[in-house]
Design a protein around this motif. Structure first.
Motif, short mmCIF file in Angstrom:
data_model
loop_
_atom_site.label_atom_id
_atom_site.label_comp_id
_atom_site.label_asym_id
_atom_site.label_seq_id
_atom_site.Cartn_x
_atom_site.Cartn_y
_atom_site.Cartn_z
N PHE A 171 -1.28 -7.59 33.90
CA PHE A 171 -1.92 -6.29 33.91
C PHE A 171 -0.96 -5.21 33.42
O PHE A 171 -1.30 -4.38 32.59
N ILE B 215 -0.47 -5.24 29.60
CA ILE B 215 -1.56 -4.59 28.85
C ILE B 215 -1.48 -3.08 28.98
O ILE B 215 -1.62 -2.33 28.02
N LEU B 216 -1.21 -2.61 30.21
CA LEU B 216 -1.15 -1.17 30.45
C LEU B 216 -0.05 -0.51 29.62
O LEU B 216 -0.26 0.53 29.00
N LEU C 265 -0.84 -0.41 25.97
CA LEU C 265 -1.83 0.63 25.72
C LEU C 265 -1.20 2.02 25.80
O LEU C 265 -1.49 2.89 24.98
#
Lengths: 351, 642
Positions: free
Chosen positions: A188, A191-192, A195
């Motif tokens: 997680f 991905i954060l 981004l």
């Protein structure tokens, strides 16, 4: 194209460092000593995977960089990415693509260790043309220095990346519950952060996206796709089972992005560092999308042989190790007919 | 890849399965968690032929009725194979059959040969033998038990048949060739409204039509976990269906279900709503006990899944569509849902993989679909499973329709409905009083969709009739249309939605049928109880609404209190509770599931023209509507009361 401003500010670099730490810790938390032993038990799959990771993938990167006429910084970055070991992301994608997770983990383990030797050698081998270009332009600008691949730095940054992996493995041994949480969090967080970096890059350097030549996008996307494609067909031509083909395909295409960030940040300096990082960010972004699509495709395609594999596996689990599942004539296709368990249960072997 | 055997009768189905699937496992019985014994299609077929020959030798004739009393075990299935191979029909019932039912069923069905599962059941049969003049042979299923004298062991009968077959006896094959499509394969007795059980005659063609028409994609890689009582028609249709695609049935039990789900990793499962409720309870409990980070992750995942699925349902026109929707509204909402779907998708994908997959692993991780039937599945449970990615295909049917009338399929998964009708099945929605067809009716708006009425069914699965009860059969089936006694409507995307029952029969979530009237009549015999209504449709236990005889309490020290004050008085509750306990107890002839677990006292009595008809019969739906809050309160803290 030239980078006029610095791509990452100091706090971004710290964030990136934390991300690398968390992800590598998560990777370690998903591994056990048994995974290393499993490498020995599946020599063929691991060997095919090894060839396709360290033999084919760097060549694809070199080929793409040459054909797309990359500038030296991008070319070195692409080849660097091509020589990276596999990451844990590929294990998750393999799981959902109905591939052999055991093989995927074995390959990740093996390639992470092998990277210490293979990465510097391959980088040196494939980037000579591009480093001399940089040296030439530097000398043209009046500098006397020579641009070389910082082999020592690369090895030490790889070792540094392995520290949190070892910590993760220790965590797994001490507290499986926390290890699971660490593993989940890692994906997680990855991905954060990616981004976040994209978003800040978008806000700070909007022009960067437009300035980046189309060929760079093609390279960043194409490297992963070509890895999937060649990984799949190379292993298929060698007669590896479908379950293994899917694992090798994904393992080849999906590289350990965080390691590339670590190596670039710790071993390279401007003027190439920002450009290399930018390519690494682009690759890491697009690989999530392309591998999701490939995974969905594999998942659909692989339904049948996965069902067969699962069914025989459960027959052996419940009816005894020696139980042989005899499917009706013509039910199984040729590639799995002589071993419906696809290499995992000795009793199911026919030939 | 998806293959299904087509056969004219069940004996032929069994034989074709053996020819097609040979040594693939057909049934597996549990010895311990990781030790199961498989029996292949070929072995089962051979054993069945041997036992059939043994039965023929015992004097079982074509179209005889053979009793089969017992619960899930391999020998049960073997006995069924043998009975079909004899060209006979079985009369099944579980071990919990009462003595009265034994006497009634054995005599009414004219049973001469009966299988019994256990020594205990055998002894009950022997004890009742005076009342069972027609019963000639009892055969014991349990291979480990030693039967009483005069009782045969299943494996002895089978050995005898095996010897005969070795000598060239081929009478079983002749019998199979003589089976006609409208011969009975089973005669199932269901507890009826009028007291005595009714014998539902189901034919081979009833069942083969079901096997052929059920929607689903399965093949011999499928593992089916069996937990429902084997003699229940819902379980039997799943068994036959499983045989038709070559899957293996794994016999589990309620006690070992949790482990078995993880070890067998079933791909398909059928069960009553109660099981899904229990599973739901357990999943929620596990989540609550997990790490707080995990809980948060689960809630995020569930929320995303809900958004994603709801938009998907909308885009595919698969949401619960009770009212018609104007075209402009549809086109207005369409882009909204498309955008939401696209925005949520990547996040849903990630959380689905990282979080929801773990929940699915708790149920084995391989479930392609589950079927719920035998009662209404509570909507929140239905939504929960579909949102975590375990598709629940709710079906609707009854023993009289062998049993499936409609079922949701993967391609038509509308939560809250029981899906479209089965192939070749016609459904009418009719006015309860006049019998006028409301759907399909061109004179009504939308052809009558969205209007409630009684469900009538016509199709290849409708029973031949009730055995030896022509009058009852004629009342139930008119011109081929079977009156189900259930209320329903057709949604605007052509699915059937069940709304309740016309008749008073209460079906508990465990699948037990309860007639409320005898219980109510008994309760009203109490001097403290004036009126009452028993409730519990689709619930786990019965409840009651009670109107006490206020005078009794006033005469006993509560003189000054009004009705309303009395209705909240703790002493009154105590007295009523004691009365209910005394009157509805096993010693007074009520079964355990007929016990009233909780009740509410109503301050006002039922009035004629309001809650009562002119004939003093309770209008149940009116009462349910009026005392909605009391009822939901009655079942609100249900899980704590067991």
């Amino acid at each position: 194209m030239e980078f006029t401003t610095q791509l990452l500010y100091a706090h971004d670099q710290i964030l990136l460092a934390i991300m690398i730490f968390v992800i590598m810790l998560g990777m370690g938390a998903s591994l056990t000593i048994n995974d290393f032993k499993a490498v020995v038990r599946q020599p063929k799959g691991v060997l095919v995977g090894f060839i396709s990771q360290f033999g084919i993938m760097p060549l694809i990167a070199l080929g793409l960089a040459t054909v797309l006429n990359f500038n030296p910084a991008f070319a070195i970055a692409l080849i660097l990415i091509g020589t990276l070991p596999g990451g844990t992301t590929s294990n998750m994608f393999t799981y959902f693509s109905r591939g052999s997770v055991a093989l995927s983990i074995s390959m990740t383990t093996a390639s992470t260790m092998m990277a210490l030797i293979m990465m510097p050698i391959l980088l040196k081998l494939y980037t000579t043309g591009f480093t001399s270009q940089i040296t030439a332009s530097m000398q043209a600008a009046g500098e006397t220095a020579e641009f070389i691949i910082p082999t020592g730095n690369i090895i030490s940054s790889l070792v540094m990346v392995l520290v949190p992996v070892a910590m993760g493995m220790y965590l797994r041994k001490k507290s499986p519950g926390w290890a699971k949480t660490a593993e989940d969090t890692a994906g997680f967080v990855g991905i954060l952060v990616i981004l976040y970096l994209l978003l800040t890059a978008f806000i700070r350097h909007t022009s960067l996206f437009i300035q980046t030549p189309v060929t760079v996008y093609i390279g960043a996307i194409g490297l992963g796709l070509a890895g999937f494609f060649f990984g799949y067909w190379f292993s298929r031509l060698l007669g590896v089972y479908p379950l293994f083909q899917r694992a090798i395909s994904l393992e080849t295409g999906i590289q350990n992005g965080p390691v590339s960030f670590a190596v670039i940040l710790l071993s390279f300096t401007e003027p190439v560092q920002s450009q290399m990082l930018w390519l690494a960010i682009l690759y890491s972004t697009f690989i999530v999308i392309t591998s999701s699509i490939i995974t969905l495709h594999f998942r659909k395609k692989g339904r049948f042989d996965w069902d067969v594999y699962r069914n025989t596996h459960i027959h052996n689990r419940l009816f005894g190790k020696g139980y042989v599942t005899n499917y009706p004539d013509g039910f199984l296709h040729k590639r799995i007919a002589d071993d419906p368990s696809q290499g995992t249960e000795p009793s199911q072997k026919r030939a | 890849m998806y293959y299904r055997i087509k056969a004219e009768n069940l004996a032929q189905l069994y034989q074709k399965a053996a020819d097609k699937f040979e040594s693939m496992p057909a049934f597996a019985t549990r010895q311990s968690a990781f030790n199961w014994t498989p029996v292949s299609f070929r072995e089962m077929n051979n054993l069945g032929l041997d036992l059939a020959t043994g039965l023929i030798d015992l004097g079982v004739k074509s179209r005889d009725h053979v009793g089969l009393f017992g619960d899930n075990r391999l020998e049960w299935m073997l006995a069924d194979y043998a009975v079909q191979f004899c060209g006979a029909a079985d009369v099944p019932r579980g071990r919990d059959i009462s003595d009265d039912e034994i006497v009634y069923i054995v005599n009414h069905a004219g049973i001469e040969v009966a299988f019994v599962e256990t020594i205990k059941l055998q002894n009950r049969f022997i004890g009742l033998s005076d009342q069972l003049p027609g019963l000639k042979e009892i055969i014991l299923l349990d291979p480990k038990a030693e039967p009483a004298s005069g009782v045969k062991k299943l494996w002895d009968v089978l050995d005898r048949g095996s010897q005969l077959r070795k000598q060239g006896d081929r009478r079983a094959e002749e019998r199979i060739a003589g089976i006609r499509p409208d011969d009975l394969f089973t005669l199932i007795y269901t507890s009826g409204t009028t007291g005595q059980p009714k014998g539902v005659m189901l034919t081979h063609s009833n069942m083969t039509s079901q096997v052929e028409n059920l929607p689903g994609y399965h093949n011999c890689n499928d593992r089916v976990l069996s937990v429902l009582p084997i003699w229940h028609i819902f379980e039997r249709v799943i068994e036959m269906y499983t045989i038709s695609f070559g899957g293996c049935t794994y016999y589990s039990s309620v006690l070992t279900l949790g482990d078995d789900m993880k070890n067998v990793e079933p791909t398909f499962m059928a069960s009553a709503p109660r099981l899904w409720e229990k599973l739901h309870e357990r999943i929620i409990k596990n989540i609550k006990a997990s790490h707080p980070v995990r809980q948060v992750l689960f809630h995020i995942a569930y929320f995303l899944s809900k958004q994603y699925q709801n938009s998907l349902y909308y885009l595919y026109n698969k949401y619960l569509k009770i009212k018609p929707q104007a075209a402009w509204k549809h086109w207005l909402l369409m882009p909204f849902h498309a955008v939401r779907w696209a925005l949520v998708m990547p996040w849903y994908g990630f959380f689905n993989a990282a979080v929801l997959e773990r929940i699915r692993l708790g149920a084995g991780g391989s479930l392609k679909a589950t079927i719920s039937g035998g009662g209404a599945l509570p909507i929140h449970i239905d939504r929960f499973f579909n949102n975590v990615g375990i598709p629940v295909l709710e079906g609707y049917g009854m023993t009289e329709t062998s049993p499936v009338i409609s079922v949701r399929s993967h391609d038509n998964l509308v939560v809250g409905t029981v899906g479209p009708f089965l192939k070749d099945t016609e459904v009418h929605i009719c006015d309860q009083e006049t019998g006028e067809v409301l759907y399909p009716n061109q004179n009504l708006p939308y052809d009558g969709k969205g209007i409630r009425g009684e469900i009538w069914v016509r199709g290849p699965q409708v029973m031949k009739g009730y055995y030896k009860q022509e009058e009852l059969t004629a009342q139930t089936i008119k011109d081929g249309w079977l009156r189900t006694g259930d209320l329903g409507m057709i949604t605007h995307n052509d699915c059937l939605k069940i709304l309740g029952r016309c008749k008073a029969t209460i079906v508990l979530s465990s699948g037990e049928n309860v007639e409320p009237e005898p219980i109510e009549m008994r309760l009203q015999q109490s001097r403290f109880i004036d009126q009452c209504m028993v409730v519990g449709q689709d619930k786990r236990y019965l409840g009651a609404l009670i109107v006490p005889v206020w005078e009794e309490f006033r005469n006993n020290g509560h003189g000054k209190m009004s009705d309303i004050e009395l209705s909240q008085n703790e002493d009154v509750r105590k007295v009523i509770r004691r009365e209910i306990k005394n009157m509805i107890s096993p010693s007074s002839g009520f079964k355990s599931f007929e016990q009233i677990r909780d009740f509410r006292i109503l301050p006002n009595s039922f009035q004629i023209g309001e809650e009562l008809t002119n004939l003093h019969k309770i209008k149940r739906h009116v009462v349910e509507e009026r005392y909605k809050s009391e009822l939901s309160e009655l079942y609100a803290n249900g899980s704590s009361q067991k």
